[in-house]
Write a protein that holds these residues in place. Structure first.
Motif, PDB file in Angstrom:
ATOM      1  N   GLY A  57      73.504  35.289  55.846  1.00 50.27           N
ATOM      2  CA  GLY A  57      74.511  35.776  56.780  1.00 50.27           C
ATOM      3  C   GLY A  57      73.989  35.818  58.202  1.00 50.27           C
ATOM      4  N   THR A  58      74.838  36.248  59.107  1.00 48.87           N
ATOM      5  CA  THR A  58      74.527  36.256  60.533  1.00 48.87           C
ATOM      6  C   THR A  58      73.217  36.961  60.858  1.00 48.87           C
ATOM      7  OG1 THR A  58      76.865  36.149  61.117  1.00 48.87           O
ATOM      8  CG2 THR A  58      75.369  37.010  62.801  1.00 48.87           C
ATOM      9  N   GLY A  59      73.072  38.198  60.429  1.00 46.12           N
ATOM     10  CA  GLY A  59      71.876  38.968  60.762  1.00 46.12           C
ATOM     11  C   GLY A  59      70.603  38.318  60.268  1.00 46.12           C
ATOM     12  N   PHE A  60      70.628  37.837  59.042  1.00 45.72           N
ATOM     13  CA  PHE A  60      69.437  37.224  58.452  1.00 45.72           C
ATOM     14  C   PHE A  60      69.059  35.944  59.185  1.00 45.72           C
ATOM     15  CE2 PHE A  60      67.236  34.588  55.294  1.00 45.72           C
ATOM     16  CZ  PHE A  60      66.208  35.443  54.947  1.00 45.72           C
ATOM     17  N   VAL A  61      70.050  35.101  59.469  1.00 43.48           N
ATOM     18  CA  VAL A  61      69.771  33.840  60.150  1.00 43.48           C
ATOM     19  C   VAL A  61      69.275  34.108  61.571  1.00 43.48           C
ATOM     20  CG1 VAL A  61      70.768  31.671  60.977  1.00 43.48           C
ATOM     21  CG2 VAL A  61      71.368  32.520  58.714  1.00 43.48           C
ATOM     22  N   PHE A  62      69.916  35.032  62.269  1.00 44.24           N
ATOM     23  CA  PHE A  62      69.476  35.338  63.632  1.00 44.24           C
ATOM     24  C   PHE A  62      68.065  35.921  63.638  1.00 44.24           C
ATOM     25  CE2 PHE A  62      69.205  37.588  67.648  1.00 44.24           C
ATOM     26  CZ  PHE A  62      69.616  36.592  68.517  1.00 44.24           C
ATOM     27  N   ASP A  63      67.756  36.789  62.687  1.00 39.91           N
ATOM     28  CA  ASP A  63      66.381  37.329  62.591  1.00 39.91           C
ATOM     29  C   ASP A  63      65.376  36.199  62.409  1.00 39.91           C
ATOM     30  OD1 ASP A  63      67.316  39.919  62.846  1.00 39.91           O
ATOM     31  OD2 ASP A  63      67.125  40.411  60.713  1.00 39.91           O
ATOM     32  N   ASN A  64      65.715  35.210  61.601  1.00 35.48           N
ATOM     33  CA  ASN A  64      64.829  34.059  61.395  1.00 35.48           C
ATOM     34  C   ASN A  64      64.659  33.242  62.672  1.00 35.48           C
ATOM     35  OD1 ASN A  64      63.906  33.184  58.378  1.00 35.48           O
ATOM     36  ND2 ASN A  64      65.623  34.619  58.349  1.00 35.48           N
ATOM     37  N   LEU A  65      65.710  33.168  63.478  1.00 38.21           N
ATOM     38  CA  LEU A  65      65.612  32.487  64.768  1.00 38.21           C
ATOM     39  C   LEU A  65      64.658  33.253  65.687  1.00 38.21           C
ATOM     40  CD1 LEU A  65      66.816  30.175  66.604  1.00 38.21           C
ATOM     41  CD2 LEU A  65      68.356  31.943  67.471  1.00 38.21           C
ATOM     42  N   GLU A  66      64.841  34.557  65.769  1.00 34.85           N
ATOM     43  CA  GLU A  66      63.998  35.362  66.660  1.00 34.85           C
ATOM     44  C   GLU A  66      62.534  35.376  66.224  1.00 34.85           C
ATOM     45  OE1 GLU A  66      66.018  38.502  69.364  1.00 34.85           O
ATOM     46  OE2 GLU A  66      66.158  39.202  67.290  1.00 34.85           O
ATOM     47  N   ASN A  67      62.283  35.346  64.926  1.00 39.87           N
ATOM     48  CA  ASN A  67      60.882  35.393  64.486  1.00 39.87           C
ATOM     49  C   ASN A  67      60.240  34.008  64.398  1.00 39.87           C
ATOM     50  OD1 ASN A  67      61.260  34.200  61.893  1.00 39.87           O
ATOM     51  ND2 ASN A  67      61.650  36.185  60.937  1.00 39.87           N
ATOM     52  N   GLY A  68      61.001  32.963  64.750  1.00 39.00           N
ATOM     53  CA  GLY A  68      60.444  31.615  64.820  1.00 39.00           C
ATOM     54  C   GLY A  68      60.456  30.833  63.522  1.00 39.00           C
ATOM     55  N   SER A  69      61.063  31.370  62.466  1.00 38.98           N
ATOM     56  CA  SER A  69      61.136  30.643  61.199  1.00 38.98           C
ATOM     57  C   SER A  69      62.087  29.452  61.274  1.00 38.98           C
ATOM     58  CB  SER A  69      61.595  31.567  60.069  1.00 38.98           C
ATOM     59  OG  SER A  69      60.679  32.617  59.894  1.00 38.98           O
ATOM     60  N   ILE A  70      63.063  29.541  62.171  1.00 38.40           N
ATOM     61  CA  ILE A  70      63.977  28.433  62.425  1.00 38.40           C
ATOM     62  C   ILE A  70      64.053  28.226  63.932  1.00 38.40           C
ATOM     63  CG2 ILE A  70      65.332  28.795  60.329  1.00 38.40           C
ATOM     64  CD1 ILE A  70      67.536  30.035  62.144  1.00 38.40           C
ATOM     65  N   ASP A  71      64.520  27.046  64.338  1.00 39.41           N
ATOM     66  CA  ASP A  71      64.612  26.728  65.757  1.00 39.41           C
ATOM     67  C   ASP A  71      66.043  26.699  66.284  1.00 39.41           C
ATOM     68  OD1 ASP A  71      61.760  26.169  66.150  1.00 39.41           O
ATOM     69  OD2 ASP A  71      62.146  24.497  64.794  1.00 39.41           O
ATOM     70  N   ILE A  72      66.991  26.335  65.455  1.00 37.08           N
ATOM     71  CA  ILE A  72      68.366  26.123  65.897  1.00 37.08           C
ATOM     72  C   ILE A  72      69.319  26.500  64.770  1.00 37.08           C
ATOM     73  CG2 ILE A  72      70.047  24.382  66.664  1.00 37.08           C
ATOM     74  CD1 ILE A  72      67.691  22.631  67.526  1.00 37.08           C
ATOM     75  N   TYR A  73      70.475  27.071  65.127  1.00 38.57           N
ATOM     76  CA  TYR A  73      71.564  27.222  64.164  1.00 38.57           C
ATOM     77  C   TYR A  73      72.889  27.346  64.916  1.00 38.57           C
ATOM     78  CZ  TYR A  73      72.619  32.224  64.706  1.00 38.57           C
ATOM     79  OH  TYR A  73      73.031  33.438  65.187  1.00 38.57           O
ATOM     80  N   PRO A  74      74.000  26.921  64.312  1.00 33.58           N
ATOM     81  CA  PRO A  74      75.302  27.031  64.958  1.00 33.58           C
ATOM     82  C   PRO A  74      75.910  28.418  64.762  1.00 33.58           C
ATOM     83  CG  PRO A  74      75.521  25.848  62.896  1.00 33.58           C
ATOM     84  CD  PRO A  74      74.062  26.152  63.076  1.00 33.58           C
ATOM     85  N   ASP A  75      76.579  28.912  65.806  1.00 36.71           N
ATOM     86  CA  ASP A  75      77.267  30.194  65.701  1.00 36.71           C
ATOM     87  C   ASP A  75      78.409  30.226  66.708  1.00 36.71           C
ATOM     88  OD1 ASP A  75      77.834  32.726  64.677  1.00 36.71           O
ATOM     89  OD2 ASP A  75      75.726  33.280  64.645  1.00 36.71           O
ATOM     90  N   TYR A  76      79.115  31.322  66.774  1.00 35.39           N
ATOM     91  CA  TYR A  76      80.288  31.466  67.617  1.00 35.39           C
ATOM     92  C   TYR A  76      80.070  32.578  68.635  1.00 35.39           C
ATOM     93  CZ  TYR A  76      82.102  28.679  63.905  1.00 35.39           C
ATOM     94  OH  TYR A  76      82.265  27.665  63.004  1.00 35.39           O
ATOM     95  N   THR A  77      80.695  32.433  69.802  1.00 29.99           N
ATOM     96  CA  THR A  77      80.510  33.441  70.844  1.00 29.99           C
ATOM     97  C   THR A  77      80.946  34.818  70.358  1.00 29.99           C
ATOM     98  OG1 THR A  77      82.637  32.768  71.771  1.00 29.99           O
ATOM     99  CG2 THR A  77      80.660  31.881  72.816  1.00 29.99           C
ATOM    100  N   GLY A  78      82.038  34.887  69.621  1.00 27.01           N
ATOM    101  CA  GLY A  78      82.490  36.185  69.115  1.00 27.01           C
ATOM    102  C   GLY A  78      81.445  36.842  68.232  1.00 27.01           C
ATOM    103  N   THR A  79      80.824  36.062  67.373  1.00 24.76           N
ATOM    104  CA  THR A  79      79.774  36.577  66.496  1.00 24.76           C
ATOM    105  C   THR A  79      78.543  36.985  67.307  1.00 24.76           C
ATOM    106  OG1 THR A  79      80.562  35.152  64.716  1.00 24.76           O
ATOM    107  CG2 THR A  79      78.317  36.022  64.500  1.00 24.76           C
ATOM    108  N   ILE A  80      78.181  36.170  68.271  1.00 22.07           N
ATOM    109  CA  ILE A  80      77.011  36.470  69.104  1.00 22.07           C
ATOM    110  C   ILE A  80      77.231  37.764  69.873  1.00 22.07           C
ATOM    111  CG2 ILE A  80      75.637  35.678  71.079  1.00 22.07           C
ATOM    112  CD1 ILE A  80      76.276  32.767  70.045  1.00 22.07           C
ATOM    113  N   VAL A  81      78.386  37.911  70.497  1.00 26.94           N
ATOM    114  CA  VAL A  81      78.683  39.094  71.312  1.00 26.94           C
ATOM    115  C   VAL A  81      78.826  40.342  70.455  1.00 26.94           C
ATOM    116  CG1 VAL A  81      80.449  40.153  72.782  1.00 26.94           C
ATOM    117  CG2 VAL A  81      79.702  37.818  73.222  1.00 26.94           C
ATOM    118  N   LYS A  82      79.614  40.272  69.385  1.00 17.80           N
ATOM    119  CA  LYS A  82      79.946  41.478  68.619  1.00 17.80           C
ATOM    120  C   LYS A  82      78.923  41.838  67.553  1.00 17.80           C
ATOM    121  CE  LYS A  82      84.784  41.408  69.637  1.00 17.80           C
ATOM    122  NZ  LYS A  82      84.818  42.513  70.554  1.00 17.80           N
TER     123      LYS A  82
END
Length: 171
Positions: A57-82
């Protein structure tokens, strides 16, 4: 504002052939397709790419982005903001970019489509019940809705819709 974007960590410099990119997608079909498009575009540019499909889900994927486990993923502005930044004051791409930059992240230009939520109902049922607009639903508290999990949990999803239209339904 709910256009699709690619959220990415800042990659190290180097020639494409020397850089391996890890793309991720969230656990739903549209995200997987967008992730695959990113993978193929990066491969076409000469990068070595791994696609971690349906990572979570969103939180897990974003955490992986922040910790460097992944480099890129698609998302939506509404999801990013809220859901990620949790800052409703971010009303435009410039403010979202600035907030993400503080976390060492970047966001692409819009991918060219909008992913707003819609509610659908079979036409014959709507006619029989006299439902033409969302506010008409409150006259039918026994109706059951089917929503994706993320819509059920988002403040601008089911909770916001239920509150805005004073709907008595429990989903």
């Amino acid at each position: 504002m709910n256009a699709a974007f690619i959220v990415l960590s800042i990659l190290s410099a180097g020639q494409p052939a020397d850089v391996k990119i890890t793309v991720a997608s969230k656990a739903f079909t549209e995200s997987v397709i967008l992730g695959e498009i990113v993978k193929q575009a990066a491969e076409h540019a000469g990068f070595k790419v791994d696609h971690k499909e349906q990572l979570g889900g969103t939180g897990f994927v974003f955490d992986n982005l922040e910790n460097g486990s992944i480099d890129i993923y698609p998302d939506y502005t509404g999801t990013i903001v809220k859901d990620i930044l949790k800052d409703d004051s971010l009303k435009d791409l410039a403010s979202i970019r600035k907030a993400l930059a503080k976390r060492g992240l970047r966001i692409s230009e819009p991918l060219g489509f909008d992913n707003s939520y819609e509610i659908g109902m079979q036409e014959d049922v709507a006619k029989r019940l006299g439902i033409r607009k969302i506010s008409d639903l409150k006259r039918h508290p026994r109706l059951a809705f089917g929503f994706a999990n993320e819509f059920l949990d988002r403040r601008d999803g089911w909770p916001g819709l239920k509150q805005a239209y004073v709907l008595p339904h429990n989903n």
